[in-house]
Scaffold this motif. Structure first.
Motif, PDB file in Angstrom:
ATOM      1  N   GLU A 220      12.142   3.284  -3.871  1.00 31.59           N
ATOM      2  CA  GLU A 220      13.169   2.244  -3.823  1.00 31.59           C
ATOM      3  C   GLU A 220      12.668   1.018  -3.055  1.00 31.59           C
ATOM      4  O   GLU A 220      12.860  -0.123  -3.489  1.00 31.59           O
ATOM      5  N   GLU A 221      12.010   1.239  -1.940  1.00 34.03           N
ATOM      6  CA  GLU A 221      11.450   0.131  -1.157  1.00 34.03           C
ATOM      7  C   GLU A 221      10.383  -0.614  -1.961  1.00 34.03           C
ATOM      8  O   GLU A 221      10.353  -1.840  -1.994  1.00 34.03           O
ATOM      9  N   ARG A 222       9.510   0.150  -2.631  1.00 28.08           N
ATOM     10  CA  ARG A 222       8.448  -0.448  -3.441  1.00 28.08           C
ATOM     11  C   ARG A 222       9.040  -1.320  -4.554  1.00 28.08           C
ATOM     12  O   ARG A 222       8.575  -2.435  -4.799  1.00 28.08           O
ATOM     13  N   ALA A 223      10.097  -0.835  -5.201  1.00 33.86           N
ATOM     14  CA  ALA A 223      10.737  -1.608  -6.278  1.00 33.86           C
ATOM     15  C   ALA A 223      11.315  -2.914  -5.729  1.00 33.86           C
ATOM     16  O   ALA A 223      11.189  -3.971  -6.354  1.00 33.86           O
ATOM     17  N   PHE A 224      11.940  -2.856  -4.574  1.00 34.55           N
ATOM     18  CA  PHE A 224      12.487  -4.056  -3.939  1.00 34.55           C
ATOM     19  C   PHE A 224      11.362  -5.029  -3.591  1.00 34.55           C
ATOM     20  O   PHE A 224      11.420  -6.218  -3.911  1.00 34.55           O
ATOM     21  N   LEU A 225      10.320  -4.536  -2.941  1.00 34.20           N
ATOM     22  CA  LEU A 225       9.209  -5.387  -2.504  1.00 34.20           C
ATOM     23  C   LEU A 225       8.468  -5.998  -3.686  1.00 34.20           C
ATOM     24  O   LEU A 225       8.001  -7.137  -3.612  1.00 34.20           O
TER      25      LEU A 225
ATOM     26  N   ARG B 200      -2.010  -8.206  -6.972  1.00 37.66           N
ATOM     27  CA  ARG B 200      -1.539  -6.966  -7.601  1.00 37.66           C
ATOM     28  C   ARG B 200      -1.254  -5.970  -6.481  1.00 37.66           C
ATOM     29  O   ARG B 200      -2.090  -5.745  -5.624  1.00 37.66           O
ATOM     30  N   ALA B 201      -0.076  -5.386  -6.493  1.00 38.05           N
ATOM     31  CA  ALA B 201       0.264  -4.372  -5.502  1.00 38.05           C
ATOM     32  C   ALA B 201      -0.426  -3.064  -5.866  1.00 38.05           C
ATOM     33  O   ALA B 201      -0.508  -2.711  -7.043  1.00 38.05           O
ATOM     34  N   GLU B 202      -0.906  -2.346  -4.864  1.00 35.05           N
ATOM     35  CA  GLU B 202      -1.518  -1.039  -5.112  1.00 35.05           C
ATOM     36  C   GLU B 202      -0.465  -0.112  -5.704  1.00 35.05           C
ATOM     37  O   GLU B 202       0.655  -0.053  -5.230  1.00 35.05           O
ATOM     38  N   GLY B 203      -0.801   0.589  -6.743  1.00 38.32           N
ATOM     39  CA  GLY B 203       0.115   1.527  -7.345  1.00 38.32           C
ATOM     40  C   GLY B 203       1.109   0.874  -8.291  1.00 38.32           C
ATOM     41  O   GLY B 203       1.968   1.535  -8.827  1.00 38.32           O
ATOM     42  N   ALA B 204       0.983  -0.443  -8.538  1.00 37.39           N
ATOM     43  CA  ALA B 204       1.912  -1.115  -9.439  1.00 37.39           C
ATOM     44  C   ALA B 204       1.551  -0.747 -10.872  1.00 37.39           C
ATOM     45  O   ALA B 204       0.396  -0.595 -11.239  1.00 37.39           O
ATOM     46  N   VAL B 205       2.550  -0.606 -11.684  1.00 38.31           N
ATOM     47  CA  VAL B 205       2.347  -0.280 -13.082  1.00 38.31           C
ATOM     48  C   VAL B 205       2.171  -1.577 -13.859  1.00 38.31           C
ATOM     49  O   VAL B 205       2.954  -2.506 -13.723  1.00 38.31           O
ATOM     50  N   ALA B 206       1.129  -1.655 -14.667  1.00 35.60           N
ATOM     51  CA  ALA B 206       0.862  -2.870 -15.428  1.00 35.60           C
ATOM     52  C   ALA B 206       1.744  -2.971 -16.647  1.00 35.60           C
ATOM     53  O   ALA B 206       2.260  -2.047 -17.150  1.00 35.60           O
TER      54      ALA B 206
ATOM     55  N   GLY C  61       0.837  -1.190   0.000  1.00 36.25           N
ATOM     56  CA  GLY C  61       0.000   0.000   0.000  1.00 36.25           C
ATOM     57  C   GLY C  61       0.872   1.239   0.000  1.00 36.25           C
ATOM     58  O   GLY C  61       2.087   1.173  -0.199  1.00 36.25           O
ATOM     59  N   ALA C  62       0.279   2.381   0.250  1.00 42.13           N
ATOM     60  CA  ALA C  62       1.028   3.634   0.301  1.00 42.13           C
ATOM     61  C   ALA C  62       1.928   3.692   1.532  1.00 42.13           C
ATOM     62  O   ALA C  62       3.056   4.196   1.463  1.00 42.13           O
ATOM     63  N   ALA C  63       1.425   3.157   2.652  1.00 47.20           N
ATOM     64  CA  ALA C  63       2.176   3.261   3.904  1.00 47.20           C
ATOM     65  C   ALA C  63       2.141   1.955   4.705  1.00 47.20           C
ATOM     66  O   ALA C  63       2.292   1.974   5.925  1.00 47.20           O
ATOM     67  N   SER C  64       1.953   0.838   4.018  1.00 49.70           N
ATOM     68  CA  SER C  64       1.999  -0.457   4.703  1.00 49.70           C
ATOM     69  C   SER C  64       2.244  -1.550   3.669  1.00 49.70           C
ATOM     70  O   SER C  64       2.053  -1.341   2.470  1.00 49.70           O
ATOM     71  N   LEU C  65       2.670  -2.687   4.165  1.00 49.47           N
ATOM     72  CA  LEU C  65       2.841  -3.851   3.316  1.00 49.47           C
ATOM     73  C   LEU C  65       2.450  -5.076   4.114  1.00 49.47           C
ATOM     74  O   LEU C  65       2.474  -5.061   5.345  1.00 49.47           O
ATOM     75  N   THR C  66       2.066  -6.129   3.407  1.00 47.92           N
ATOM     76  CA  THR C  66       1.718  -7.382   4.058  1.00 47.92           C
ATOM     77  C   THR C  66       2.683  -8.455   3.575  1.00 47.92           C
ATOM     78  O   THR C  66       2.864  -8.625   2.365  1.00 47.92           O
ATOM     79  N   ILE C  67       3.291  -9.134   4.531  1.00 51.19           N
ATOM     80  CA  ILE C  67       4.208 -10.229   4.247  1.00 51.19           C
ATOM     81  C   ILE C  67       3.524 -11.529   4.655  1.00 51.19           C
ATOM     82  O   ILE C  67       2.971 -11.623   5.759  1.00 51.19           O
ATOM     83  N   ALA C  68       3.530 -12.516   3.773  1.00 50.31           N
ATOM     84  CA  ALA C  68       2.991 -13.843   4.075  1.00 50.31           C
ATOM     85  C   ALA C  68       4.159 -14.792   4.309  1.00 50.31           C
ATOM     86  O   ALA C  68       5.262 -14.567   3.805  1.00 50.31           O
ATOM     87  N   TYR C  69       3.907 -15.841   5.085  1.00 49.22           N
ATOM     88  CA  TYR C  69       4.958 -16.802   5.425  1.00 49.22           C
ATOM     89  C   TYR C  69       4.400 -18.218   5.438  1.00 49.22           C
ATOM     90  O   TYR C  69       3.227 -18.430   5.716  1.00 49.22           O
ATOM     91  N   GLU C  70       5.300 -19.152   5.220  1.00 50.78           N
ATOM     92  CA  GLU C  70       5.077 -20.556   5.538  1.00 50.78           C
ATOM     93  C   GLU C  70       6.302 -21.046   6.284  1.00 50.78           C
ATOM     94  O   GLU C  70       7.431 -20.848   5.823  1.00 50.78           O
TER      95      GLU C  70
END
Length: 144
Positions: A124-129, A138-144, A84-93
């Motif tokens: 820069e963080e968004r590009a890495f993530l 689909r990530a919010e704000g991602a370019v298709a 998102g603009a100011a958060s991210l969600t990480i999933a794990y197994e």
């Protein structure tokens, strides 16, 4: 989709009275994997990415089956399900080949320690993530 792989050692003290890894300890395992992902693998060469701090806004954990102590580490796979603009969600197994012990997710909010408030995710963080976003999401704000 790329996944971050973390090899997590089990400690004798991680077990509870029932002989398996205590449910609270799994949060520590997730933290170790998340820190390894966000800080060790973040863009380097003097980049300030992820160095300003972050806070956990939410954890969600599904305990699939007990994990008992052994000398071999357990594998934790991590990937991003939302940016998102100011958060991210990480999933794990948390797993072994052919065996999943825990499925979980964490909402992380980048935090400006000096200002003592949440901050936006940088380009820069968004590009890495984005390299770790699940193929089905689909990530919010991602370019298709």
């Amino acid at each position: 989709m790329a996944r971050h792989i973390y090899s997590c050692p089990l400690r004798w003290s991680d077990m509870d009275a029932f002989g398996h890894v205590n449910n609270v300890v799994f949060l520590r395992y997730l933290e170790e994997a998340r820190i390894d992902f966000m800080f060790r693998l973040a863009p380097g060469d003097g980049s300030p990415s992820f160095s300003g701090g972050s806070v956990v806004a939410r954890h969600e954990i599904d305990y699939v089956r007990p994990l008992v102590h052994r000398h071999e580490p357990v594998t934790i796979e991590s990937w991003v399900t939302k940016i998102g603009a100011a958060s991210l969600t990480i999933a794990y197994e948390i797993k072994d080949p052919g065996q999943v012990y825990v499925r979980a997710s964490t909402v992380v909010v980048p935090f400006d320690l000096e200002a003592q408030r949440p901050r936006r995710i940088t380009a820069e963080e968004r590009a890495f993530l984005q390299e770790y976003v699940d193929d089905g999401m689909r990530a919010e704000g991602a370019v298709a």
